[in-house]
Scaffold this motif. Structure first.
Motif, PDB file in Angstrom:
ATOM      1  N   VAL A 133       0.845  -1.187   0.000  1.00  0.00           N
ATOM      2  CA  VAL A 133       0.000   0.000   0.000  1.00  0.00           C
ATOM      3  C   VAL A 133       0.888   1.247   0.000  1.00  0.00           C
ATOM      4  N   ASN A 134       0.589   2.192  -0.861  1.00  0.00           N
ATOM      5  CA  ASN A 134       1.305   3.480  -0.866  1.00  0.00           C
ATOM      6  C   ASN A 134       0.711   4.326   0.259  1.00  0.00           C
ATOM      7  N   ILE A 135       1.153   4.009   1.455  1.00  0.00           N
ATOM      8  CA  ILE A 135       0.500   4.499   2.667  1.00  0.00           C
ATOM      9  C   ILE A 135       0.624   6.010   2.844  1.00  0.00           C
ATOM     10  N   GLY A 136       1.675   6.603   2.262  1.00  0.00           N
ATOM     11  CA  GLY A 136       1.864   8.046   2.385  1.00  0.00           C
ATOM     12  C   GLY A 136       1.482   8.810   1.139  1.00  0.00           C
ATOM     13  N   ASP A 137       0.877   8.114   0.166  1.00  0.00           N
ATOM     14  CA  ASP A 137       0.456   8.740  -1.096  1.00  0.00           C
ATOM     15  C   ASP A 137       1.614   9.502  -1.731  1.00  0.00           C
ATOM     16  N   GLU A 138       2.752   8.811  -1.892  1.00  0.00           N
ATOM     17  CA  GLU A 138       3.958   9.416  -2.441  1.00  0.00           C
ATOM     18  C   GLU A 138       4.153   8.956  -3.879  1.00  0.00           C
ATOM     19  N   SER A 139       4.262   9.908  -4.778  1.00  0.00           N
ATOM     20  CA  SER A 139       4.329   9.579  -6.201  1.00  0.00           C
ATOM     21  C   SER A 139       5.582   8.799  -6.572  1.00  0.00           C
ATOM     22  N   GLN A 140       6.665   8.953  -5.812  1.00  0.00           N
ATOM     23  CA  GLN A 140       7.926   8.297  -6.160  1.00  0.00           C
ATOM     24  C   GLN A 140       7.997   6.863  -5.652  1.00  0.00           C
ATOM     25  N   LYS A 141       7.004   6.409  -4.919  1.00  0.00           N
ATOM     26  CA  LYS A 141       7.042   5.075  -4.341  1.00  0.00           C
ATOM     27  C   LYS A 141       6.026   4.155  -4.991  1.00  0.00           C
ATOM     28  N   GLY A 142       6.332   2.863  -4.935  1.00  0.00           N
ATOM     29  CA  GLY A 142       5.380   1.864  -5.376  1.00  0.00           C
ATOM     30  C   GLY A 142       4.284   1.668  -4.344  1.00  0.00           C
ATOM     31  N   GLY A 143       3.336   0.833  -4.702  1.00  0.00           N
ATOM     32  CA  GLY A 143       2.231   0.551  -3.792  1.00  0.00           C
ATOM     33  C   GLY A 143       0.915   1.013  -4.372  1.00  0.00           C
ATOM     34  N   VAL A 144      -0.138   0.270  -4.062  1.00  0.00           N
ATOM     35  CA  VAL A 144      -1.461   0.630  -4.535  1.00  0.00           C
ATOM     36  C   VAL A 144      -1.995   1.784  -3.689  1.00  0.00           C
ATOM     37  N   PRO A 145      -2.667   2.771  -4.289  1.00  0.00           N
ATOM     38  CA  PRO A 145      -3.278   3.830  -3.470  1.00  0.00           C
ATOM     39  C   PRO A 145      -4.286   3.242  -2.487  1.00  0.00           C
ATOM     40  N   VAL A 146      -4.430   3.867  -1.348  1.00  0.00           N
ATOM     41  CA  VAL A 146      -5.347   3.367  -0.316  1.00  0.00           C
ATOM     42  C   VAL A 146      -6.751   3.167  -0.883  1.00  0.00           C
ATOM     43  N   LEU A 153      -7.183  -6.123  -3.982  1.00  0.00           N
ATOM     44  CA  LEU A 153      -7.296  -7.329  -3.172  1.00  0.00           C
ATOM     45  C   LEU A 153      -8.314  -8.294  -3.778  1.00  0.00           C
ATOM     46  N   ALA A 154      -9.424  -7.757  -4.214  1.00  0.00           N
ATOM     47  CA  ALA A 154     -10.445  -8.610  -4.835  1.00  0.00           C
ATOM     48  C   ALA A 154      -9.899  -9.280  -6.092  1.00  0.00           C
ATOM     49  N   GLU A 155      -9.146  -8.530  -6.869  1.00  0.00           N
ATOM     50  CA  GLU A 155      -8.563  -9.078  -8.094  1.00  0.00           C
ATOM     51  C   GLU A 155      -7.558 -10.176  -7.775  1.00  0.00           C
ATOM     52  N   ALA A 156      -6.733  -9.940  -6.773  1.00  0.00           N
ATOM     53  CA  ALA A 156      -5.734 -10.934  -6.381  1.00  0.00           C
ATOM     54  C   ALA A 156      -6.393 -12.203  -5.858  1.00  0.00           C
ATOM     55  N   ARG A 157      -7.452 -12.048  -5.107  1.00  0.00           N
ATOM     56  CA  ARG A 157      -8.145 -13.220  -4.577  1.00  0.00           C
ATOM     57  C   ARG A 157      -8.846 -13.990  -5.692  1.00  0.00           C
ATOM     58  N   THR A 158      -9.424 -13.266  -6.637  1.00  0.00           N
ATOM     59  CA  THR A 158     -10.061 -13.924  -7.775  1.00  0.00           C
ATOM     60  C   THR A 158      -9.043 -14.711  -8.591  1.00  0.00           C
ATOM     61  N   ALA A 159      -7.823 -14.178  -8.680  1.00  0.00           N
ATOM     62  CA  ALA A 159      -6.743 -14.857  -9.400  1.00  0.00           C
ATOM     63  C   ALA A 159      -6.124 -15.985  -8.583  1.00  0.00           C
ATOM     64  N   ASP A 160      -6.623 -16.194  -7.384  1.00  0.00           N
ATOM     65  CA  ASP A 160      -6.166 -17.261  -6.481  1.00  0.00           C
ATOM     66  C   ASP A 160      -4.739 -17.061  -6.005  1.00  0.00           C
ATOM     67  N   LEU A 182      -2.555   3.068  10.374  1.00  0.00           N
ATOM     68  CA  LEU A 182      -3.461   3.061   9.231  1.00  0.00           C
ATOM     69  C   LEU A 182      -3.387   1.729   8.492  1.00  0.00           C
ATOM     70  N   LEU A 183      -2.175   1.196   8.299  1.00  0.00           N
ATOM     71  CA  LEU A 183      -2.063  -0.090   7.614  1.00  0.00           C
ATOM     72  C   LEU A 183      -2.769  -1.187   8.410  1.00  0.00           C
ATOM     73  N   ALA A 184      -2.632  -1.152   9.728  1.00  0.00           N
ATOM     74  CA  ALA A 184      -3.312  -2.144  10.562  1.00  0.00           C
ATOM     75  C   ALA A 184      -4.828  -2.046  10.412  1.00  0.00           C
ATOM     76  N   LYS A 185      -5.346  -0.832  10.336  1.00  0.00           N
ATOM     77  CA  LYS A 185      -6.790  -0.646  10.142  1.00  0.00           C
ATOM     78  C   LYS A 185      -7.226  -1.163   8.778  1.00  0.00           C
ATOM     79  N   LEU A 186      -6.433  -0.866   7.748  1.00  0.00           N
ATOM     80  CA  LEU A 186      -6.760  -1.342   6.410  1.00  0.00           C
ATOM     81  C   LEU A 186      -6.777  -2.869   6.367  1.00  0.00           C
ATOM     82  N   ALA A 187      -5.846  -3.487   7.081  1.00  0.00           N
ATOM     83  CA  ALA A 187      -5.813  -4.949   7.125  1.00  0.00           C
ATOM     84  C   ALA A 187      -7.072  -5.493   7.785  1.00  0.00           C
ATOM     85  N   ARG A 188      -7.477  -4.895   8.890  1.00  0.00           N
ATOM     86  CA  ARG A 188      -8.702  -5.350   9.563  1.00  0.00           C
ATOM     87  C   ARG A 188      -9.917  -5.155   8.662  1.00  0.00           C
TER      88      ARG A 188
END
Length: 240
Positions: A133-146, A153-160, A182-188
């Protein structure tokens, strides 16, 4: 040949393990529920072996090619080692990564999900997957936007894909705790149990906020050797 003493490696390992244990105690957690990933990028086999001799068995690398150059031989001697890919993974390296690593921490886009699904079917291995997750919304970093996390996640689960958790790299030079929380909350909220977060300077905070995997390099190995282009990689992928 080992180029660091076993005593020095054991002392650094004990210090980090003690930090994890103390932080876990404060949080009412068990230290055994936290996996310490020793980030060995840019380290040669001789620099890694003392830590293995001291009893450590979980290591992390940023680049597929670098890992291929040292870990197959090391694993012949130490077959119980678990290897984690913690850096940016190119889709065209998916098959090689699936064959080599036991966990992949940088799943962050649809194209990679598709490439990994095909690679896992072909290779016959299914490494654990952490969505970054691009937790800080930083353009220079990888990670999916929040905001895009549920869809990926749905796509990854569908792809097994075996999605087990989330990963983040907080912004540099600021307090990391709010980002870990925030990451812990997103996980929950999204029904995943594991959290890959925390590096040498903040792994204790991460443990107190629920990290199940901490990625520690400098505190275990000392300052990293520089490779060509390493400055750019350091900015984009602060993994320890």
């Amino acid at each position: 040949m080992m180029i660091d003493s076993l005593d020095a490696a054991r002392a650094r390992l004990d210090e980090v393990r003690d930090g994890i244990a103390q932080a876990a105690k404060v949080a009412g957690r068990k230290p055994k529920d936290v996996t310490l990933i020793a980030i060995s990028k840019t380290k040669e086999a001789g620099e890694i072996e003392p830590l293995i001799a001291a009893g450590h068995r979980v290591f992390g690398e940023n680049r597929v090619q670098e890992a291929q150059g040292k870990w197959p031989a090391l694993r012949e001697s130490y077959p119980d080692i678990a290897l984690h890919m913690v850096g940016q993974l190119q889709s065209n390296k998916a098959e090689e990564a699936v064959a080599l690593f036991d966990a992949l921490h940088g799943i962050d886009r649809s194209s990679l999900v598709g490439a990994l699904a095909k690679a896992m079917d072909k290779v016959g291995r299914r490494p654990d997957c952490f969505v970054q997750v691009n937790i800080g919304d930083e353009s220079q970093k990888g990670g999916v936007p929040v905001t895009d996390l549920p869809a990926l996640l749905a796509e990854a689960r569908t792809a097994d894909l075996p999605v087990v958790g989330l990963m983040c790299v907080p912004p540099a030079d600021v307090e990391a705790a709010p980002y870990f929380a925030l990451l812990a909350k997103l996980a929950r909220d999204n029904g995943v149990a594991q959290l890959s977060m925390g590096m040498s300077q903040d792994y204790e905070t991460a443990v107190m906020l629920g990290a199940t995997h901490v990625r520690v390099g400098t505190a275990l190995f000392g300052k990293r050797s520089k490779l060509p282009g390493a400055g750019e990689i350091q900015i984009k992928w602060r993994q320890d």
